[in-house]
Design a protein around this motif. Structure first.
Motif, PDB file in Angstrom:
ATOM      1  N   THR A 105      -6.079   0.131 -15.661  1.00 45.25           N
ATOM      2  CA  THR A 105      -6.751  -0.995 -15.018  1.00 45.25           C
ATOM      3  C   THR A 105      -8.092  -1.282 -15.699  1.00 45.25           C
ATOM      4  N   ASP A 109      -9.641  -4.441 -18.189  1.00 45.68           N
ATOM      5  CA  ASP A 109     -10.812  -5.103 -17.578  1.00 45.68           C
ATOM      6  C   ASP A 109     -10.508  -5.811 -16.266  1.00 45.68           C
ATOM      7  N   VAL A 110      -9.670  -5.216 -15.427  1.00 50.09           N
ATOM      8  CA  VAL A 110      -9.365  -5.816 -14.131  1.00 50.09           C
ATOM      9  C   VAL A 110      -9.717  -4.913 -12.946  1.00 50.09           C
ATOM     10  N   ALA A 118      -7.274  -3.208  -8.397  1.00 51.82           N
ATOM     11  CA  ALA A 118      -7.172  -4.140  -9.517  1.00 51.82           C
ATOM     12  C   ALA A 118      -7.262  -5.579  -9.031  1.00 51.82           C
ATOM     13  N   LEU A 119      -7.837  -6.428  -9.873  1.00 49.25           N
ATOM     14  CA  LEU A 119      -7.719  -7.870  -9.690  1.00 49.25           C
ATOM     15  C   LEU A 119      -6.295  -8.262 -10.060  1.00 49.25           C
ATOM     16  N   ARG A 120      -5.897  -9.477  -9.739  1.00 51.22           N
ATOM     17  CA  ARG A 120      -4.594  -9.987 -10.152  1.00 51.22           C
ATOM     18  C   ARG A 120      -4.680 -10.398 -11.616  1.00 51.22           C
ATOM     19  N   GLY A 121      -4.338  -9.491 -12.491  1.00 54.85           N
ATOM     20  CA  GLY A 121      -4.378  -9.748 -13.927  1.00 54.85           C
ATOM     21  C   GLY A 121      -2.973  -9.787 -14.501  1.00 54.85           C
ATOM     22  N   CYS A 134      -3.768 -13.591 -21.373  1.00 55.65           N
ATOM     23  CA  CYS A 134      -4.562 -12.869 -20.377  1.00 55.65           C
ATOM     24  C   CYS A 134      -4.982 -13.864 -19.317  1.00 55.65           C
ATOM     25  N   ILE A 136      -6.630 -13.812 -15.253  1.00 55.12           N
ATOM     26  CA  ILE A 136      -7.144 -12.996 -14.156  1.00 55.12           C
ATOM     27  C   ILE A 136      -7.477 -13.915 -12.995  1.00 55.12           C
ATOM     28  N   ASN A 139      -8.125 -12.184  -5.928  1.00 50.49           N
ATOM     29  CA  ASN A 139      -7.015 -11.520  -5.243  1.00 50.49           C
ATOM     30  C   ASN A 139      -6.375 -12.335  -4.130  1.00 50.49           C
TER      31      ASN A 139
END
Length: 187
Positions: A105, A109-110, A118-121, A134, A136, A139
């Motif tokens: 994660t 970088d999420v 985690a962010l939604r990446g 990529c 991002i 959430n």
């Protein structure tokens, strides 16, 4: 700094897929297109809708030679328990990677450090292990598997056709563009 056109950093993690645990590393990705689909946590609300949407399109990703990996900071054991208890997650036939240390994660970088989630990446990785897409999201914003499939196909197309680019809303079989001096100002 952008992760686009960088190589996936080394990692080793446990994954769950259709009743089995197994190890995944950056070397596992070599030779095939891959999607890394980060989400905050198992047993949440938007996440199962996204993973179910991907499950419903999984065969289409497989048909174009693309593996899907769902990743959260949960363990692979939690992924199994979620699949055993959620009708939406029971449909998932792609790998769910456990990242309880947050190494993967953070590599992408999420990581939300203060939450350990985690962010939604979303990342599209080519067969050489290079990140080609990529995205991002906050959430609270769910993603669409059909749009992701379109983007993977576009990435595959431009990889196979150097010098061509895919315009907005490009679909497989549609016209592409060949950037040149003659095209400047004519679009």
């Amino acid at each position: 700094m952008s992760l686009i056109n960088t190589t996936v950093k080394p990692f080793k993690a446990q994954a769950y897929q259709t009743g089995k645990f197994f190890e995944v590393t950056e070397q596992t990705l070599k030779g095939k297109w891959s999607v890394f689909f980060f989400y905050p946590a198992d047993f949440t609300f938007v996440c199962p809708t996204e993973l179910e949407d991907l499950a419903e399109h999984h065969a289409e990703f497989q048909k174009i030679g693309c593996d899907i990996y769902g990743i959260s900071t949960d363990t692979h054991f939690a992924h199994k328990a979620w699949a055993d208890t959620s009708p939406a997650i029971a449909k998932v036939k792609y790998a769910l990677i456990g990242d309880p240390t947050g190494q993967i994660t953070r590599n992408f970088d999420v990581m939300i450090e203060e939450e350990g989630l985690a962010l939604r990446g979303t990342f599209v990785i080519n067969p050489e292990g290079v990140i080609k897409l990529c995205e991002i999201h906050d959430n609270g914003i769910g993603r669409d598997a059909r749009e992701l499939l379109r983007k993977v196909k576009a990435a595959q197309y431009i990889a196979a056709h150097p010098g061509e680019v895919c315009p907005a809303k490009w679909e497989e079989g549609a016209a592409t563009l060949k950037p040149s001096l003659d095209l400047v100002g004519k679009i």
